[in-house]
Design a protein around this motif. Structure first.
Motif, PDB file in Angstrom:
ATOM      1  N   PHE A   1       0.843  -1.198   0.000  1.00 13.15           N
ATOM      2  CA  PHE A   1       0.000   0.000   0.000  1.00 13.15           C
ATOM      3  C   PHE A   1       0.880   1.251   0.000  1.00 13.15           C
ATOM      4  O   PHE A   1       0.607   2.228  -0.714  1.00 13.15           O
ATOM      5  N   GLY A   2       1.937   1.229   0.793  1.00 10.40           N
ATOM      6  CA  GLY A   2       2.849   2.362   0.824  1.00 10.40           C
ATOM      7  C   GLY A   2       3.492   2.623  -0.523  1.00 10.40           C
ATOM      8  O   GLY A   2       3.588   3.770  -0.969  1.00 10.40           O
ATOM      9  N   ILE A   3       3.921   1.553  -1.185  1.00  7.57           N
ATOM     10  CA  ILE A   3       4.595   1.703  -2.476  1.00  7.57           C
ATOM     11  C   ILE A   3       3.631   2.190  -3.553  1.00  7.57           C
ATOM     12  O   ILE A   3       3.965   3.067  -4.369  1.00  7.57           O
ATOM     13  N   LEU A   4       2.426   1.636  -3.562  1.00 10.82           N
ATOM     14  CA  LEU A   4       1.481   1.933  -4.638  1.00 10.82           C
ATOM     15  C   LEU A   4       0.785   3.281  -4.457  1.00 10.82           C
ATOM     16  O   LEU A   4       0.447   3.940  -5.453  1.00 10.82           O
ATOM     17  N   PHE A   5       0.565   3.697  -3.213  1.00 11.87           N
ATOM     18  CA  PHE A   5      -0.225   4.904  -2.978  1.00 11.87           C
ATOM     19  C   PHE A   5       0.560   6.042  -2.336  1.00 11.87           C
ATOM     20  O   PHE A   5       0.330   7.204  -2.655  1.00 11.87           O
ATOM     21  N   LEU A   6       1.465   5.732  -1.408  1.00 15.66           N
ATOM     22  CA  LEU A   6       2.122   6.786  -0.637  1.00 15.66           C
ATOM     23  C   LEU A   6       3.394   7.309  -1.295  1.00 15.66           C
ATOM     24  O   LEU A   6       3.719   8.494  -1.153  1.00 15.66           O
TER      25      LEU A   6
ATOM     26  N   GLN B   1      -1.551   3.652 -13.150  1.00 14.89           N
ATOM     27  CA  GLN B   1      -2.713   3.478 -14.023  1.00 14.89           C
ATOM     28  C   GLN B   1      -3.092   1.998 -14.043  1.00 14.89           C
ATOM     29  O   GLN B   1      -2.287   1.138 -14.396  1.00 14.89           O
ATOM     30  N   VAL B   2      -4.323   1.685 -13.636  1.00 13.73           N
ATOM     31  CA  VAL B   2      -4.840   0.324 -13.659  1.00 13.73           C
ATOM     32  C   VAL B   2      -6.083   0.331 -14.542  1.00 13.73           C
ATOM     33  O   VAL B   2      -7.183   0.671 -14.095  1.00 13.73           O
ATOM     34  N   GLY B   3      -5.889  -0.033 -15.808  1.00 17.21           N
ATOM     35  CA  GLY B   3      -6.999   0.055 -16.765  1.00 17.21           C
ATOM     36  C   GLY B   3      -7.448   1.497 -16.885  1.00 17.21           C
ATOM     37  O   GLY B   3      -6.631   2.416 -17.067  1.00 17.21           O
ATOM     38  N   PRO B   4      -8.739   1.750 -16.740  1.00 18.39           N
ATOM     39  CA  PRO B   4      -9.238   3.132 -16.852  1.00 18.39           C
ATOM     40  C   PRO B   4      -9.054   3.933 -15.559  1.00 18.39           C
ATOM     41  O   PRO B   4      -9.312   5.133 -15.532  1.00 18.39           O
ATOM     42  N   LEU B   5      -8.605   3.268 -14.472  1.00 16.35           N
ATOM     43  CA  LEU B   5      -8.499   3.931 -13.174  1.00 16.35           C
ATOM     44  C   LEU B   5      -7.084   4.439 -12.922  1.00 16.35           C
ATOM     45  O   LEU B   5      -6.100   3.807 -13.308  1.00 16.35           O
TER      46      LEU B   5
END
Length: 576
Positions: free
Chosen positions: A173-178, A185-189
């Motif tokens: 979570f820290g690596i991906l968001f913080l 980018q994960v698909g359209p998100l």
């Protein structure tokens, strides 16, 4: 399938999952930071918080506490076990808090003079900041580590096996968001991004530590845990735990001496050396955890219960008292030596940092060699045949699995290193560092069981004395090899030192149980399986196919070719 086999399978699966998540975490970190100074700083900042963590979860308390808890449950029942557990938990949490506060207060001089003297001023300040943040996670790891000991003493392995994966999820979570400035980018998100950089890694570690603790709370309900708000240092069970914990803490301090020496020497080498060591170590740790740690974890409660029906005579009490009080003083004096303190030696005085570490290594070696005869004079075991049979089977299983795995991984490791996203020179450096560490896989894995064999008999001093020699061998090897080979030199020194200790402990165990720990047939077939599997994998790797699928296929085919040679040990493990 036996209870031990089922427990081993559960632990192996979840330890394997944790290593996959951990490797994913490492790959993402590598792709974001590369072989950078920020990542070197982050890795170095973990060491002293990891020391406190190691005292609780990394083996010091668990290995000291589980044999006593197992004996208590065997003789007095579960309520007595939880009463003792509460008293030890209260004491250890207080000590952990005090240690964390002291490290936070003295972080600056520790970083500047001991941990990373070769870093520049900006790097040192960042190490200090990250180290202090890491101490928050250490408190949660302490609580979670205590729960692991209590649950494993009740022969419950599922939740303790899941807990490390919860830590990895928090770190991811820290690596991906913080960490990132711009969201993944994960698909359209587009994922949210907080842009905290290397600090985001530490905040993710804190979240992971909280999950590590919380996932184990249901186990307390299952086994009817009742907390007792007491310590009572004169309690017989607490005294037995402290008797085992003291030498184990000294051993953990020796482990940290190894890592401090490694970081100290590496800080004078090229950028990326520390990070290459971290990834090379992680690669070796994957099979070591799945094989060695799994078998050692499952067998410790069983060996402890079997040992209660026998006994063990370790080194003399006078030597124990010297180790308890004299060894910490000796370690502090040796580690505190500076180059200018040895100016009186004239031309023999060390002129470089490496030469100073050679002198420290020689002093440790002299101390270990002085103590070793005290072990040989009095070492004698009285545990029954059941204990020695369990020990022999576990040693055979480890040899049969780790020797061919070492050969296979050394052949196929480079394409997996490519997943880290480093440039070609960085991939080559990490691959050779990993190969150097992998040479010690057998030794590391054997130690997981052989050390626990002594702890199960409530003898913590014999492994401590052998570890003094290990630390000396590593420091001498690293000081000599790292200037010549760089990061792979550290890995090779590590492998040589840990293999030396594994052989020494094996020799001591054979003196305890003469004629009962033979592994000649297993060793021969394991070496043959490594030769056949390794050569086949090497041949497959020459085919003109994409590197990563080819490496997976080569490892699989090599493993299948090796399997017939070690099939008796596979059946033995299943039926244990």
């Amino acid at each position: 399938m036996s209870h031990i086999a089922r427990s081993s399978l559960i632990i192996a699966i979840f330890f394997g999952l944790e290593k996959v998540l951990g490797m994913l975490r490492s790959i993402l970190i590598a792709q974001v930071f590369g072989l950078s100074s920020d990542l070197d700083v982050y890795n170095v900042a973990n060491n002293l918080p990891d020391l406190i963590f190691a005292l609780i979860i990394g083996g010091a308390l668990a290995i000291a506490l589980i044999p006593v808890l197992s004996e208590t449950r065997e003789k007095e029942g579960r309520p007595a076990l939880w009463d003792l557990f509460s008293r030890v938990a209260n004491l250890v949490f207080l000590v952990t808090g005090v240690l964390s506060i002291l490290v936070a207060i003295f972080a600056q001089p520790l970083v500047e003079r001991v941990i990373a003297p070769g870093f520049n001023s900006e790097q040192k300040l960042l190490v200090i900041e990250l180290m202090r943040l890491n101490l928050i996670a250490t408190l949660f790891f302490s609580l979670g580590g205590l729960l692991i000991s209590g649950l494993q003493a009740n022969q419950h392995f599922l939740l303790p096996a899941i807990a490390p994966s919860m830590y990895d999820l928090g770190a991811l979570f820290g690596i991906l968001f913080l960490v990132p400035e711009n969201g993944y980018q994960v698909g359209p998100l587009t994922l949210p991004a907080f842009g905290l950089g290397v600090r985001g890694l530490v905040y993710g570690t804190i979240l992971g530590a909280m999950l590590f603790f919380l996932i184990q709370l249901p186990g307390l309900v299952i086994y009817r845990f009742r907390w007792s708000p007491a310590i009572h240092l004169r309690h017989a069970g607490v005294l037995r735990v402290l008797h085992l914990l003291g030498p184990r803490i000294l051993m953990v301090l020796l482990i940290q001496v190894i890592f401090i020496a490694q970081d100290n020497l590496a800080s004078f080498l090229s950028t990326g050396t520390v990070t290459a060591l971290v990834y090379g170590w992680l690669i070796m740790q994957f099979p070591e955890t799945v094989i060695g740690t799994t078998i050692g974890t499952v067998f410790l409660p069983t060996l402890s219960e079997q040992a209660t029906r026998g006994g063990h005579q370790g080194i003399r009490p006078t030597v124990q008292r010297w180790l308890r009080w004299g060894l910490p003083v000796a370690l502090v004096l040796i580690m505190a030596i500076r180059g200018e303190d040895l100016a009186f030696l004239g031309p023999l005085a060390p002129e470089t940092n490496g030469a100073l570490w050679v002198i420290k290594g020689l002093l440790l070696a002299a101390l270990g060699l002085w103590l070793l005869p005290r072990v040989l004079q009095t070492l004698r075991a009285e545990a029954g045949n059941e204990f020695s049979q369990s020990l022999q089977r576990s040693l055979r299983a480890i040899l049969a699995l780790t020797i061919p795995v070492t050969a296979l991984l050394m052949v196929v490791v480079k394409p997996f290193v490519g997943l880290l996203g480093f440039e070609d020179a960085g991939q080559e450096l990490v691959a050779w560092t990993a190969r150097a560490f992998l040479l010690g896989l057998v030794g590391h894995s054997l130690l997981e069981v052989s050390m626990r064999a002594f702890y199960a008999q409530q003898d913590a001093y014999t492994p401590l004395i052998t570890y003094i020699l290990l630390a000396a061998a590593y420091i001498l090897g690293a000081a000599v090899l790292s200037p010549l080979m760089g990061a792979p030199g550290f890995g090779l020194a590590n492998s040589l030192a840990f293999t030396l200790e594994a052989l020494l402990l094996w020799y001591l165990l054979r003196r305890c149980f003469p004629g009962q720990l033979g592994v000649g047939s297993t060793l021969g077939r394991a070496l043959l399986s490594a030769l056949v599997g390794g050569l086949l994998a090497l041949g497959v790797m020459q085919l003109p196919f994409p590197a990563l699928p080819l490496a997976v296929g080569a490892a699989g085919l090599g493993g299948l070719a090796a399997l017939p040679f070690i099939w008796p040990e596979i059946k033995l493990l299943v039926n244990m």
